[in-house]
Design a protein around this motif. Structure first.
Motif, short mmCIF file in Angstrom:
data_model
loop_
_atom_site.label_atom_id
_atom_site.label_comp_id
_atom_site.label_asym_id
_atom_site.label_seq_id
_atom_site.Cartn_x
_atom_site.Cartn_y
_atom_site.Cartn_z
N THR A 3 -11.68 5.67 -1.04
CA THR A 3 -12.05 4.25 -1.04
C THR A 3 -10.86 3.34 -1.33
O THR A 3 -10.92 2.15 -1.06
CB THR A 3 -13.16 3.97 -2.08
N SER A 4 -9.79 3.92 -1.83
CA SER A 4 -8.61 3.11 -2.13
C SER A 4 -7.91 2.60 -0.87
O SER A 4 -7.20 1.60 -0.93
CB SER A 4 -7.63 3.91 -2.98
N VAL A 5 -8.10 3.25 0.26
CA VAL A 5 -7.48 2.78 1.50
C VAL A 5 -8.01 1.39 1.83
O VAL A 5 -7.23 0.46 2.07
CB VAL A 5 -7.74 3.76 2.67
N ARG A 6 -9.31 1.22 1.83
CA ARG A 6 -9.92 -0.09 2.12
C ARG A 6 -9.54 -1.11 1.07
O ARG A 6 -9.18 -2.25 1.38
CB ARG A 6 -11.44 0.04 2.21
N THR A 23 -3.19 6.25 3.28
CA THR A 23 -3.84 7.49 3.72
C THR A 23 -2.88 8.67 3.59
O THR A 23 -3.25 9.74 3.09
CB THR A 23 -4.36 7.37 5.16
N GLY A 63 -2.13 -4.77 7.68
CA GLY A 63 -3.32 -4.00 7.32
C GLY A 63 -3.24 -2.57 7.85
O GLY A 63 -3.56 -1.61 7.14
N LEU A 64 -2.80 -2.41 9.09
CA LEU A 64 -2.67 -1.08 9.68
C LEU A 64 -1.58 -0.29 8.96
O LEU A 64 -1.76 0.89 8.64
CB LEU A 64 -2.37 -1.18 11.17
N THR A 119 -0.58 -0.67 5.88
CA THR A 119 -1.12 -0.32 4.56
C THR A 119 -2.06 0.88 4.67
O THR A 119 -1.95 1.84 3.91
CB THR A 119 -1.87 -1.52 3.94
N SER A 120 -2.98 0.84 5.62
CA SER A 120 -3.94 1.94 5.79
C SER A 120 -3.24 3.26 6.05
O SER A 120 -3.59 4.28 5.44
CB SER A 120 -4.88 1.65 6.96
N GLU A 121 -2.27 3.26 6.93
CA GLU A 121 -1.58 4.50 7.27
C GLU A 121 -0.78 5.05 6.09
O GLU A 121 -0.82 6.25 5.81
CB GLU A 121 -0.66 4.30 8.48
N ARG A 142 -5.87 -2.17 1.56
CA ARG A 142 -5.74 -3.03 2.75
C ARG A 142 -6.22 -4.45 2.44
O ARG A 142 -5.57 -5.43 2.78
CB ARG A 142 -6.52 -2.42 3.91
N HIS A 143 -7.35 -4.56 1.76
CA HIS A 143 -7.90 -5.86 1.40
C HIS A 143 -6.98 -6.60 0.42
O HIS A 143 -6.72 -7.79 0.59
CB HIS A 143 -9.30 -5.69 0.80
#
Length: 137
Positions: A18-21, A52, A44-45, A47-49, A24-25
């Protein structure tokens, strides 16, 4: 008198999916409103990559390790550092068409003007990447 730089923004998130979302936020919300249309999606992308990858390869949930993020503007870029307690060095992979993973750093490489992997002074690894922005929006 020199211009005083902004203080970097710093977050810590648990080593949990859940930390990925959440990361990103948090990163998106910290951008100045005028830059969100220009940088929001790519940052955002990115950060997500990076988060993850840190979760998959650098942190262990059982140990309640933390993923750290630092975001700061400098030299016409927004720089993002994602750190984890792992000792591995992420490397660009060339997965075949049937692979279900291994493309995260390919995305980072295509989005970022520059990126690198650095060992942390005490423990762990940081991946640092920069996205260019125009002053004033």
């Amino acid at each position: 008198m020199p211009e005083i730089p902004l203080v970097p923004v710093h977050w810590r998130f648990p080593a949990h999916p859940t930390s990925v979302r959440r990361a990103r936020h948090a990163v998106a919300e910290s951008l100045p409103q005028v830059l969100r249309p220009h940088l929001g999606d790519d940052l955002g992308l990115l950060t997500s990559e990076l988060v993850t990858n840190a979760l998959r390869h650098g942190a262990c949930r059982e140990d309640e390790e933390l993923i750290e993020l630092i975001l700061w503007p400098a030299d016409g870029h927004y720089w993002l550092a994602v750190s984890d307690p792992g000792t591995g060095k992420p490397e660009l992979a060339r997965p075949d068409t049937n692979s279900e993973s291994g493309r995260g750093l390919i995305l980072v490489d295509s989005l970022a003007t520059a990126w690198t992997v650095r060992p942390r002074p005490t423990r762990g690894t940081s991946v640092i990447a920069g996205l260019p922005f125009r002053q004033g929006g």
